[in-house]
Design a protein around this motif. Structure first.
Motif, mmCIF file in Angstrom:
data_model
loop_
_atom_site.group_PDB
_atom_site.id
_atom_site.type_symbol
_atom_site.label_atom_id
_atom_site.label_comp_id
_atom_site.label_asym_id
_atom_site.label_seq_id
_atom_site.Cartn_x
_atom_site.Cartn_y
_atom_site.Cartn_z
ATOM 1 N N VAL A 50 -0.827 -4.133 1.558
ATOM 2 C CA VAL A 50 -0.549 -2.692 2.036
ATOM 3 C C VAL A 50 0.485 -2.233 2.404
ATOM 4 C CG1 VAL A 50 -1.818 -1.587 4.209
ATOM 5 C CG2 VAL A 50 -3.023 -3.624 3.123
ATOM 6 N N ALA A 53 1.601 3.623 5.816
ATOM 7 C CA ALA A 53 0.470 4.495 6.319
ATOM 8 C C ALA A 53 -0.763 3.660 5.733
ATOM 9 C CB ALA A 53 0.745 5.822 5.234
ATOM 10 N N GLY A 54 -0.819 2.390 5.549
ATOM 11 C CA GLY A 54 -1.957 1.607 5.341
ATOM 12 C C GLY A 54 -2.337 2.037 3.637
ATOM 13 N N ARG A 55 -1.729 2.425 2.694
ATOM 14 C CA ARG A 55 -2.140 2.462 1.315
ATOM 15 C C ARG A 55 -1.917 1.053 0.695
ATOM 16 N NH1 ARG A 55 -3.366 6.888 -1.080
ATOM 17 N NH2 ARG A 55 -2.428 8.278 0.309
ATOM 18 N N VAL A 56 -3.099 0.732 -0.053
ATOM 19 C CA VAL A 56 -3.133 -0.378 -0.729
ATOM 20 C C VAL A 56 -2.332 -0.194 -1.988
ATOM 21 C CG1 VAL A 56 -4.613 -2.064 -2.142
ATOM 22 C CG2 VAL A 56 -5.437 -1.194 -0.048
ATOM 23 N N ARG A 57 -1.401 -1.087 -2.233
ATOM 24 C CA ARG A 57 -0.546 -1.170 -3.401
ATOM 25 C C ARG A 57 -0.975 -1.785 -4.432
ATOM 26 N NH1 ARG A 57 3.654 1.813 -2.587
ATOM 27 N NH2 ARG A 57 4.945 1.134 -4.388
ATOM 28 N N PRO A 92 -6.061 -0.395 -5.415
ATOM 29 C CA PRO A 92 -4.860 0.138 -5.305
ATOM 30 C C PRO A 92 -5.053 1.704 -5.106
ATOM 31 C CG PRO A 92 -4.548 -1.250 -7.135
ATOM 32 C CD PRO A 92 -5.883 -1.284 -6.474
ATOM 33 N N GLY A 93 -4.414 2.407 -3.843
ATOM 34 C CA GLY A 93 -4.803 3.600 -3.541
ATOM 35 C C GLY A 93 -5.517 3.909 -2.683
ATOM 36 N N THR A 94 -6.418 2.824 -2.088
ATOM 37 C CA THR A 94 -7.276 2.861 -0.982
ATOM 38 C C THR A 94 -6.453 3.046 0.457
ATOM 39 O OG1 THR A 94 -9.125 1.560 -2.234
ATOM 40 C CG2 THR A 94 -9.060 1.768 0.403
ATOM 41 N N VAL A 95 -6.822 3.690 1.187
ATOM 42 C CA VAL A 95 -6.109 3.740 2.617
ATOM 43 C C VAL A 95 -6.913 2.931 3.475
ATOM 44 C CG1 VAL A 95 -4.988 5.084 4.564
ATOM 45 C CG2 VAL A 95 -4.993 5.944 2.000
ATOM 46 N N GLN A 100 -10.872 0.512 10.325
ATOM 47 C CA GLN A 100 -11.613 0.960 9.559
ATOM 48 C C GLN A 100 -12.624 -0.278 8.790
ATOM 49 O OE1 GLN A 100 -8.905 2.697 6.594
ATOM 50 N NE2 GLN A 100 -10.830 3.776 5.859
#
Length: 105
Positions: A50, A53-57, A92-95, A100
């Motif tokens: 992660v 801003a919490g975005r999964v890389r 990838p791309g999931t925040v 949550q």
């Protein structure tokens, strides 16, 4: 997406991670972490790296006995039993935010 989430906040909790466990119901959020290993693990795990801003890389599945490559842009990782992150729709791309994912911690 909701699952039981445990948060490793201090150095000792981050160092321990899932080592010594036989299973985890849910996931473990490890703050200030950019690489993991599964040396000494008893089961395969999914790892989401992660970033800001919490975005999964990146999301990988690691079998026991492996050392993962560092992800310099990762600020945290989420570890879960193999298949759990896919079930939750994490890619990838999931925040993500701990709020949550979780009902516990």
């Amino acid at each position: 997406m909701v699952t039981t989430l445990w948060v490793a906040r201090n150095r000792a909790e981050r160092r321990q991670g899932l080592l010594g466990t036989d299973h985890l119901d849910g996931a473990l959020w490890i703050e200030r972490c950019s690489s993991v290993h599964t040396v000494g693990m008893r089961y395969a795990i999914d790892v989401a790296f992660v970033g800001a801003a919490g975005r999964v890389r990146d999301v990988v599945t690691m079998v026991p006995g492996r050392v993962g490559l560092p992800r310099p842009l990762a600020r945290a990782v989420v570890e879960a039993p193999a298949g759990e992150l896919r079930r939750l729709g994490v890619r990838p791309g999931t925040v993500l935010a701990a709020q949550q994912l979780a009902a516990c911690g």
